[in-house]
Scaffold this active site. Structure first.
Site, PDB file in Angstrom:
ATOM      1  N   TYR A  62     164.587   5.955  24.031  1.00  0.00           N
ATOM      2  CA  TYR A  62     163.570   6.628  23.217  1.00  0.00           C
ATOM      3  C   TYR A  62     162.256   6.727  23.988  1.00  0.00           C
ATOM      4  O   TYR A  62     161.630   7.788  24.037  1.00  0.00           O
ATOM      5  CB  TYR A  62     163.361   5.850  21.918  1.00  0.00           C
ATOM      6  CG  TYR A  62     162.375   6.481  20.962  1.00  0.00           C
ATOM      7  CD1 TYR A  62     162.718   7.612  20.223  1.00  0.00           C
ATOM      8  CD2 TYR A  62     161.099   5.956  20.801  1.00  0.00           C
ATOM      9  CE1 TYR A  62     161.830   8.198  19.344  1.00  0.00           C
ATOM     10  CE2 TYR A  62     160.195   6.525  19.927  1.00  0.00           C
ATOM     11  CZ  TYR A  62     160.561   7.643  19.199  1.00  0.00           C
ATOM     12  OH  TYR A  62     159.659   8.217  18.335  1.00  0.00           O
ATOM     13  N   SER A 100     155.105   9.774  21.116  1.00  0.00           N
ATOM     14  CA  SER A 100     155.112   8.415  20.565  1.00  0.00           C
ATOM     15  C   SER A 100     154.333   7.501  21.491  1.00  0.00           C
ATOM     16  O   SER A 100     154.357   7.677  22.719  1.00  0.00           O
ATOM     17  CB  SER A 100     156.546   7.885  20.431  1.00  0.00           C
ATOM     18  OG  SER A 100     156.543   6.532  20.016  1.00  0.00           O
TER      19      SER A 100
END
Length: 267
Positions: free
Chosen positions: A142, A129
């Protein structure tokens, strides 16, 4: 012979889009899900796999190898979102996120490497990501789990050079998927000192996903990587400003970049 591709988390979202795109290009595609029976209309086979359970990883790899005798490309796409003030996220949820986003992909890689080494070829693509390049407020766990996967891929690449096995990261920005529905959201607590700012940030995150790019862009990017003889270490797929954010972090002083992030999230 067609290349055999295994996509973890291939039943929905980005994984599904990648699988359908590659199948249309002539690849033999297998996706995975914890409950394959929930996807009877999938355009490619879905094999049972829970990346947090080692026994299901072994069974999945053996099943695909039994049917196809090889796995040419592994796409580690299965992942989970998590939001909240780090102080207020339960330890169990932090550990669960790392089990899914970090340890899970590592264990799938470990399971597939012996067969790739035996065939003297293979490609592993880890879906990370853009959030993994920076510590984002209220997405810190995250960011950390995806950033860890980015870094361990760099080490893996060097360790695998002798075996003709390639590995790379592909980091997406915001795409229009159902990831927000599957996230763990720390609740916005009435008595929390983070209530106001976390509440606003959570709303902004969900809006970014809802207005995100078409997952087909990721599918096209993955196809190009597979067609590349010697893939790069890192790829980024997203709108201009998302990719620019990585460049800015590299060149700006830390505190200036921190202020840019805080302004963006209205903190």
């Amino acid at each position: 012979m067609s290349k055999v591709v295994l996509i973890t988390g291939g039943s929905s979202g980005i994984g599904k889009s990648i699988g359908e795109f590659l199948q249309n290009k002539g690849f033999k595609v297998y996706g995975t899900s914890r409950i394959p029976n929930n996807y009877p209309d999938s355009k490619f086979p879905i094999v049972a796999l829970d990346v947090t359970r080692a026994e299901t990883i072994s069974e999945c790899i053996l099943e695909v190898l039994d049917k196809e005798s090889k796995i040419d490309v592994l796409i580690n796409n299965a992942g989970a979102g998590i939001t909240g003030p780090i102080e207020e996220i339960p330890d169990t949820e932090i550990k669960r996120n790392f089990e899914t986003n970090f340890f899970g992909p590592i264990n799938v890689i470990k399971a597939v490497l012996p067969s790739m080494r035996q065939q003297n070829s293979g490609l592993v693509i880890n879906i990370t990501s853009i959030a993994g390049y920076m510590g984002l407020p209220f997405r810190g766990v995250y960011s950390a789990s995806k950033g860890a996967l980015e870094l361990i891929t760099e080490a893996f690449r060097m360790e695998l050079k002798d075996f003709n096995i390639e590995m790379t990261n592909v980091a997406p920005g915001d795409f229009a998927t159902n990831i927000a529905a599957g996230r763990y959201h720390a609740p916005v607590l009435e008595d929390s000192p983070y209530k106001k700012k976390y509440g606003k940030s959570l709303q902004m995150m969900n809006e970014h996903v809802d207005s995100g790019s078409d997952p087909k862009q990721m599918a096209e990017a993955i196809f190009k990587v597979i067609q590349t003889e010697k893939p790069k270490v890192h790829y980024k797929v997203g709108v201009f400003m998302q990719k620019l954010s990585i460049v800015l972090k590299r060149i700006l002083p830390d505190k200036v970049y921190e202020r840019l992030l805080m302004n963006h999230y209205k903190l």
